[in-house]
Structure formats: C-alpha cells, structure tokens
Design a protein around this motif. Structure first.
Motif, mmCIF file in Angstrom:
data_model
loop_
_atom_site.group_PDB
_atom_site.id
_atom_site.type_symbol
_atom_site.label_atom_id
_atom_site.label_comp_id
_atom_site.label_asym_id
_atom_site.label_seq_id
_atom_site.Cartn_x
_atom_site.Cartn_y
_atom_site.Cartn_z
ATOM 1 N N GLY A 98 6.585 -31.499 20.143
ATOM 2 C CA GLY A 98 6.802 -30.519 19.071
ATOM 3 C C GLY A 98 5.976 -29.268 19.273
ATOM 4 O O GLY A 98 6.499 -28.151 19.181
ATOM 5 N N ASN A 99 4.697 -29.425 19.542
ATOM 6 C CA ASN A 99 3.837 -28.252 19.753
ATOM 7 C C ASN A 99 4.345 -27.410 20.905
ATOM 8 O O ASN A 99 4.426 -26.181 20.805
ATOM 9 C CB ASN A 99 2.396 -28.689 20.031
ATOM 10 N N ALA A 100 4.674 -28.066 22.019
ATOM 11 C CA ALA A 100 5.149 -27.326 23.187
ATOM 12 C C ALA A 100 6.432 -26.567 22.880
ATOM 13 O O ALA A 100 6.560 -25.375 23.195
ATOM 14 C CB ALA A 100 5.349 -28.286 24.362
ATOM 15 N N VAL A 101 7.372 -27.237 22.239
ATOM 16 C CA VAL A 101 8.657 -26.597 21.947
ATOM 17 C C VAL A 101 8.496 -25.490 20.911
ATOM 18 O O VAL A 101 9.126 -24.436 21.012
ATOM 19 C CB VAL A 101 9.710 -27.646 21.521
ATOM 20 N N PHE A 102 7.630 -25.691 19.911
ATOM 21 C CA PHE A 102 7.417 -24.634 18.910
ATOM 22 C C PHE A 102 6.845 -23.379 19.557
ATOM 23 O O PHE A 102 7.247 -22.259 19.230
ATOM 24 C CB PHE A 102 6.507 -25.110 17.782
ATOM 25 N N VAL A 103 5.906 -23.542 20.479
ATOM 26 C CA VAL A 103 5.328 -22.373 21.149
ATOM 27 C C VAL A 103 6.383 -21.713 22.038
ATOM 28 O O VAL A 103 6.491 -20.486 22.082
ATOM 29 C CB VAL A 103 4.053 -22.744 21.936
ATOM 30 N N VAL A 104 7.190 -22.525 22.716
ATOM 31 C CA VAL A 104 8.293 -21.976 23.522
ATOM 32 C C VAL A 104 9.247 -21.190 22.625
ATOM 33 O O VAL A 104 9.686 -20.087 22.976
ATOM 34 C CB VAL A 104 9.046 -23.097 24.271
ATOM 35 N N LEU A 105 9.557 -21.739 21.466
ATOM 36 C CA LEU A 105 10.471 -21.063 20.540
ATOM 37 C C LEU A 105 9.923 -19.711 20.108
ATOM 38 O O LEU A 105 10.660 -18.716 20.052
ATOM 39 C CB LEU A 105 10.746 -21.951 19.322
ATOM 40 N N LEU A 106 8.623 -19.650 19.826
ATOM 41 C CA LEU A 106 8.030 -18.366 19.461
ATOM 42 C C LEU A 106 8.150 -17.383 20.626
ATOM 43 O O LEU A 106 8.510 -16.217 20.432
ATOM 44 C CB LEU A 106 6.562 -18.542 19.050
ATOM 45 N N GLY A 107 7.886 -17.854 21.836
ATOM 46 C CA GLY A 107 8.047 -16.994 23.012
ATOM 47 C C GLY A 107 9.477 -16.511 23.161
ATOM 48 O O GLY A 107 9.733 -15.347 23.485
ATOM 49 N N GLN A 108 10.429 -17.396 22.883
ATOM 50 C CA GLN A 108 11.838 -17.007 22.956
ATOM 51 C C GLN A 108 12.170 -15.930 21.932
ATOM 52 O O GLN A 108 12.894 -14.974 22.230
ATOM 53 C CB GLN A 108 12.739 -18.220 22.734
ATOM 54 N N MET A 109 11.646 -16.082 20.718
ATOM 55 C CA MET A 109 11.921 -15.095 19.676
ATOM 56 C C MET A 109 11.335 -13.728 20.036
ATOM 57 O O MET A 109 11.991 -12.698 19.856
ATOM 58 C CB MET A 109 11.369 -15.575 18.330
ATOM 59 N N LEU A 110 10.117 -13.731 20.545
ATOM 60 C CA LEU A 110 9.481 -12.468 20.934
ATOM 61 C C LEU A 110 10.259 -11.806 22.070
ATOM 62 O O LEU A 110 10.567 -10.606 22.014
ATOM 63 C CB LEU A 110 8.030 -12.702 21.337
ATOM 64 N N SER A 111 10.565 -12.561 23.094
ATOM 65 C CA SER A 111 11.281 -12.025 24.245
ATOM 66 C C SER A 111 12.684 -11.550 23.848
ATOM 67 O O SER A 111 13.118 -10.470 24.251
ATOM 68 C CB SER A 111 11.365 -13.108 25.327
ATOM 69 N N LEU A 133 10.986 -8.546 12.281
ATOM 70 C CA LEU A 133 9.540 -8.652 12.523
ATOM 71 C C LEU A 133 8.895 -9.607 11.526
ATOM 72 O O LEU A 133 8.029 -10.415 11.893
ATOM 73 C CB LEU A 133 8.874 -7.280 12.446
ATOM 74 N N GLY A 134 9.325 -9.530 10.283
ATOM 75 C CA GLY A 134 8.802 -10.442 9.267
ATOM 76 C C GLY A 134 9.146 -11.885 9.581
ATOM 77 O O GLY A 134 8.310 -12.783 9.432
ATOM 78 N N GLY A 135 10.365 -12.135 10.037
ATOM 79 C CA GLY A 135 10.782 -13.477 10.397
ATOM 80 C C GLY A 135 9.969 -14.024 11.568
ATOM 81 O O GLY A 135 9.533 -15.179 11.552
ATOM 82 N N LEU A 143 3.753 -21.637 13.106
ATOM 83 C CA LEU A 143 3.236 -22.256 14.329
ATOM 84 C C LEU A 143 1.740 -22.519 14.217
ATOM 85 O O LEU A 143 1.266 -23.594 14.593
ATOM 86 C CB LEU A 143 3.535 -21.363 15.536
ATOM 87 N N LEU A 144 1.019 -21.572 13.664
ATOM 88 C CA LEU A 144 -0.427 -21.789 13.484
ATOM 89 C C LEU A 144 -0.686 -22.965 12.561
ATOM 90 O O LEU A 144 -1.601 -23.773 12.804
ATOM 91 C CB LEU A 144 -1.092 -20.519 12.957
ATOM 92 N N LEU A 145 0.094 -23.089 11.484
ATOM 93 C CA LEU A 145 -0.048 -24.231 10.578
ATOM 94 C C LEU A 145 0.260 -25.547 11.290
ATOM 95 O O LEU A 145 -0.438 -26.543 11.117
ATOM 96 C CB LEU A 145 0.853 -24.071 9.359
ATOM 97 N N ILE A 146 1.308 -25.542 12.108
ATOM 98 C CA ILE A 146 1.685 -26.746 12.847
ATOM 99 C C ILE A 146 0.597 -27.139 13.830
ATOM 100 O O ILE A 146 0.234 -28.309 13.940
ATOM 101 C CB ILE A 146 3.033 -26.523 13.565
#
Length: 149
Positions: A98-111, A133-135, A143-146
C-alpha cells in the motif's frame, strides 16, 4: 458520460486495480526465488508473451517495422517500466504494498499534471488549475497520514 468514456474509465480502473496486485505478486515471487531482478525478468517474459499474443490477435506485427524510424527517446518508456517493476518488486516487501503504491500514485498524479499542463509528448493540453492542484495536495496530505500510521 458517453459509453466510450465509461469503457475507457473501466479499462483504466482495471489497470489501476492490477498495479497493487502486480506489486504484491512479483514481490512475493522475488522473495521466493531470492532475487527481485530475476522476478522482474520473469514478469517481463510473461508480459512479452501476453503482448505478443494480443498483437497477433489484433492484426499482427506489421507496425513493428516502423519502430526503427521513431525517435529513440520514445524507447525510454521501456526503461521506465523496468524501473517501476524492479523498484516495486524490491521496495514493496520492505515498505508495504500500500505505501509503495500510494507513493507511486502521487508520482503519477504529479507527472500527469505536468504532462497535461504543457501538452508534452503529444498529450492534449489541459491547464492545471486550482482544483487539480488542490486535489493533488489532498492526495499528498492523505499520503502523509497513511505513511504515519
């Protein structure tokens, strides 16, 4: 929502569901055989065979002859998918799927936001506004909470 949009969304939902499964299964394979890189090679061989069958079923290898004429930078996609698979296979058992995929997801959203905003690589330009940007900010906060739990 048009039927085509719904179909596209459902296909991508399935792809998204598959990413954590891929991470968990390949991480387990890497642990069982004692080598995350070897597990990645197995994954790519199975993926290659699957893509080959789909290519044959949908019209054959005709377009493969055009690959040589394409800009070499487009082949970076293969390096990026190898980086993803190697990193998720190695990191997931240590960091949590979960942690790995959540961080990947954030990277995907930014990119994706940058690619869309500037219309990079032929993407349809979609300016990043306050809502997007808010989303992304809410996702980062989540992610930080997770990661803290």
């Amino acid at each position: 929502m048009t039927p085509e949009t719904l179909r596209h969304a459902l296909i991508m939902l399935g792809a998204g569901i598959g990413i954590p499964l891929l991470a968990a299964l390949n991480a387990q394979l890497g642990g069982r055989i004692g080598s995350p890189p070897a597990a990645a090679v197995v994954l790519f061989l199975v993926a290659l065979a699957t893509a080959f069958v789909v290519m044959l079923a949908t019209g054959g290898p005709g377009p493969l002859g055009h690959v040589q004429a394409q800009p070499k930078r487009l082949l970076l996609a293969g390096v990026l998918v190898a980086f993803y698979v190697l990193s998720i296979t190695w990191i997931a058992p240590r960091f949590g799927v979960g942690n790995a995929v959540f961080v990947v997801l954030l990277g995907q959203m930014l990119s994706a936001a940058v690619i869309d905003h500037f219309g990079l690589f032929g993407a349809i330009p979609r300016p990043v506004g306050a809502m997007r940007l808010g989303g992304i900010g809410l996702m980062a906060a989540g992610l930080l909470l997770i990661l803290r739990s």
